[in-house]
Design a protein around this motif. Structure first.
Motif, PDB file in Angstrom:
ATOM      1  N   GLY A 156       0.632  -1.196  -0.027  1.00 34.87           N
ATOM      2  CA  GLY A 156       0.080  -0.100  -0.101  1.00 34.87           C
ATOM      3  C   GLY A 156       1.078   1.347  -0.166  1.00 34.87           C
ATOM      4  O   GLY A 156       0.487   2.250   0.347  1.00 34.87           O
ATOM      5  N   SER A 157       2.067   1.091  -0.376  1.00 40.80           N
ATOM      6  CA  SER A 157       3.217   2.115  -0.410  1.00 40.80           C
ATOM      7  C   SER A 157       3.502   2.681  -1.757  1.00 40.80           C
ATOM      8  O   SER A 157       3.050   1.830  -2.598  1.00 40.80           O
ATOM      9  CB  SER A 157       4.297   1.859   0.285  1.00 40.80           C
ATOM     10  OG  SER A 157       3.914   1.642   1.709  1.00 40.80           O
TER      11      SER A 157
ATOM     12  N   ARG B 155       2.914   6.360   1.905  1.00 41.10           N
ATOM     13  CA  ARG B 155       1.759   5.846   1.769  1.00 41.10           C
ATOM     14  C   ARG B 155       1.185   6.139   0.290  1.00 41.10           C
ATOM     15  O   ARG B 155       1.479   7.252  -0.166  1.00 41.10           O
ATOM     16  CB  ARG B 155       0.766   6.419   2.898  1.00 41.10           C
ATOM     17  CG  ARG B 155       0.869   6.119   4.195  1.00 41.10           C
ATOM     18  CD  ARG B 155       0.938   4.463   4.565  1.00 41.10           C
ATOM     19  NE  ARG B 155      -0.035   4.017   4.130  1.00 41.10           N
ATOM     20  CZ  ARG B 155      -0.162   2.509   3.949  1.00 41.10           C
ATOM     21  NH1 ARG B 155       0.806   1.653   4.226  1.00 41.10           N
ATOM     22  NH2 ARG B 155      -1.141   1.818   3.404  1.00 41.10           N
ATOM     23  N   ALA B 156       0.715   5.169  -0.235  1.00 46.36           N
ATOM     24  CA  ALA B 156       0.399   5.510  -1.793  1.00 46.36           C
ATOM     25  C   ALA B 156      -0.651   6.450  -1.782  1.00 46.36           C
ATOM     26  O   ALA B 156      -0.930   7.228  -2.822  1.00 46.36           O
ATOM     27  CB  ALA B 156      -0.111   4.059  -2.496  1.00 46.36           C
ATOM     28  N   SER B 157      -1.439   6.430  -0.671  1.00 43.50           N
ATOM     29  CA  SER B 157      -2.745   7.533  -0.804  1.00 43.50           C
ATOM     30  C   SER B 157      -2.251   8.783  -0.303  1.00 43.50           C
ATOM     31  O   SER B 157      -2.926   9.819  -0.407  1.00 43.50           O
ATOM     32  CB  SER B 157      -3.723   7.153   0.151  1.00 43.50           C
ATOM     33  OG  SER B 157      -3.170   6.938   1.475  1.00 43.50           O
ATOM     34  N   SER B 158      -1.037   9.272   0.013  1.00 39.47           N
ATOM     35  CA  SER B 158      -0.473  10.537   0.506  1.00 39.47           C
ATOM     36  C   SER B 158      -0.397  11.368  -0.829  1.00 39.47           C
ATOM     37  O   SER B 158      -0.442  11.055  -1.812  1.00 39.47           O
ATOM     38  CB  SER B 158       1.034  10.264   1.228  1.00 39.47           C
ATOM     39  OG  SER B 158       1.816  10.031   0.317  1.00 39.47           O
TER      40      SER B 158
ATOM     41  N   GLN C 209       0.553  10.205  -4.574  1.00 39.45           N
ATOM     42  CA  GLN C 209      -0.202  10.692  -5.447  1.00 39.45           C
ATOM     43  C   GLN C 209       0.339  11.550  -6.619  1.00 39.45           C
ATOM     44  O   GLN C 209      -0.150  11.581  -7.912  1.00 39.45           O
ATOM     45  CB  GLN C 209      -1.620  11.530  -5.160  1.00 39.45           C
ATOM     46  CG  GLN C 209      -2.463  10.678  -4.097  1.00 39.45           C
ATOM     47  CD  GLN C 209      -3.153   9.269  -5.045  1.00 39.45           C
ATOM     48  OE1 GLN C 209      -3.741   9.896  -6.082  1.00 39.45           O
ATOM     49  NE2 GLN C 209      -3.048   8.162  -4.471  1.00 39.45           N
TER      50      GLN C 209
END
Ligand SMILES: NC(=O)c1ccc[n+]([C@@H]2O[C@H](COP(=O)([O-])OP(=O)(O)OC[C@H]3O[C@@H](n4cnc5c(N)ncnc54)[C@H](OP(=O)(O)O)[C@@H]3O)[C@@H](O)[C@H]2O)c1
Length: 319
Positions: A240-241, A266-269, A273
């Motif tokens: 997830g990174s 984090r991939a969502s950070s 992004q």
């Protein structure tokens, strides 16, 4: 009536041309925000005959015709690199001109000499465009003199963010670098991007401003992005990174440690992004909490916005 503030452009490439165009297409706005008219007196380039999209500005190959012109109050150096940029900035101060620049390498390496020259000349040295282009992180770092910085981390180089994000999609390192060059993100010498010099210069400038003393770029530990493999990228994704080329300064109790290299986020950070020239700067402090800055960190127009902001600031101070 106050005479217009005279501006000379040393360099008429991606950034210089964008400054010339912006000065031509928003004269009224610039005069209103600066409190007086701005006039582009002339520009200097290596090849004055080259066709360019820079309005009708007169172009010379001899920078000294502009440096010696009494109509020039502000010299904008957008040639880049160490020489002749360094000698020209010093010559501008000697002639009583203010200097505005986007040249992170020169500012980071010659911090002391340039600041001393500006102090002796009683003129301003401004370099908002040298870090994060249009994102006002230099102004922010200057404004935060009362806080103790704890950690600064960020994406300060668009080429390496582009390479990391393309490798997430399966592209090999060399192919992704070639694409970044074709898109105009990469510096002329790709080593400045992928071996970390470009973000190291920017980190050196931000740390120097936050600490109130020069933090030399050689003090930033650099590890190259060249070692990044598709396996590493895939393993990070499975957690997830995302892998990004981060610039980090850790302001410890005794000594500040600064580094540029491959890290997982984090991939969502915001960092995870980001896919191209978007820069992200996060600053953790004691009094002001965590501040986050995001925006276009490269490109002619975004860089021109920061340069003209510096010219306006000089005009407002009654130069
Ligand atoms: N491009 C960006 O997105 C960006 C963003 C932030 C900061 N910066 C910084 O801004 C600066 C300029 O970058 P750029 O992308 O605009 O570079 P560029 O497109 O390569 O332009 C450089 C300009 O300098 C001129 N020049 C080179 N050597 C010269 C000399 N000896 N005397 C007079 N003129 C000379 C060139 O003339 P010719 O045109 O005749 O070759 C050209 O007009 C660099 O410090 C860079 O790091 C760039």
């Amino acid at each position: 009536m106050t005479r217009p503030l005279g501006v000379a452009l040393l360099g008429l490439g991606t950034v210089g041309s964008a400054v010339a165009r912006a000065m031509g297409d928003r004269e009224k706005r610039l005069a209103a925000t600066a409190g007086r008219a701005l006039r582009l007196v002339g520009a200097c380039a290596r090849d004055p005959g080259k066709p360019r999209d820079a309005g009708g500005v007169p172009v010379t190959a001899d920078p000294f015709t502009l440096l010696d012109d009494p109509e020039v109050d502000v010299v904008v150096e957008v040639i880049g690199g160490m020489e002749p940029a360094r000698d020209l900035q010093l010559a501008a101060f000697e002639r009583g001109k203010h200097v505005v620049t986007a040249n992170k390498e020169l500012v980071a390496r010659e911090w002391r000499q340039l600041h001393e020259a500006a102090r002796l000349a009683k003129r301003e040295l401004r370099f908002e465009a040298a870090v994060g282009a249009a994102i006002p992180v230099v102004a922010a770092a200057r404004a935060l003199g009362a806080v103790r910085p704890r950690v600064l981390s960020g994406l300060l180089n668009g080429t390496t963010t582009y390479i990391c994000s393309r490798m997430e999609e399966g592209a090999a390192f060399d192919a992704a670098l070639a694409e970044a060059q074709a898109k105009g993100y990469a510096e002329a010498d790709p080593s400045a991007d992928v071996d970390g010099w470009d973000p190291a210069y920017k980190l050196s400038i931000l740390v120097s401003l936050l600490e109130g003393r020069w933090f030399p770029p050689d003090g930033v530990r650099r590890s190259s992005l060249r070692s990044l493999t598709l396996e590493q990228v895939a393993e990070a994704a499975a957690r997830g990174s995302a892998v990004r080329y981060l610039a980090v300064a850790d302001f410890g109790e005794r000594a500040t440690k600064a580094r540029v290299g491959i890290e997982e986020v984090r991939a969502s950070s915001l960092e995870g992004q980001a896919t191209g020239p978007t820069n992200v700067v996060r600053l953790e402090t004691d009094l002001a909490g965590t501040l986050t800055f995001v925006g276009p960190g490269a490109g002619g127009n975004a860089t021109a916005a920061a340069i003209l902001g510096d010219v306006i600031a000089i005009a407002q101070r009654g130069a």
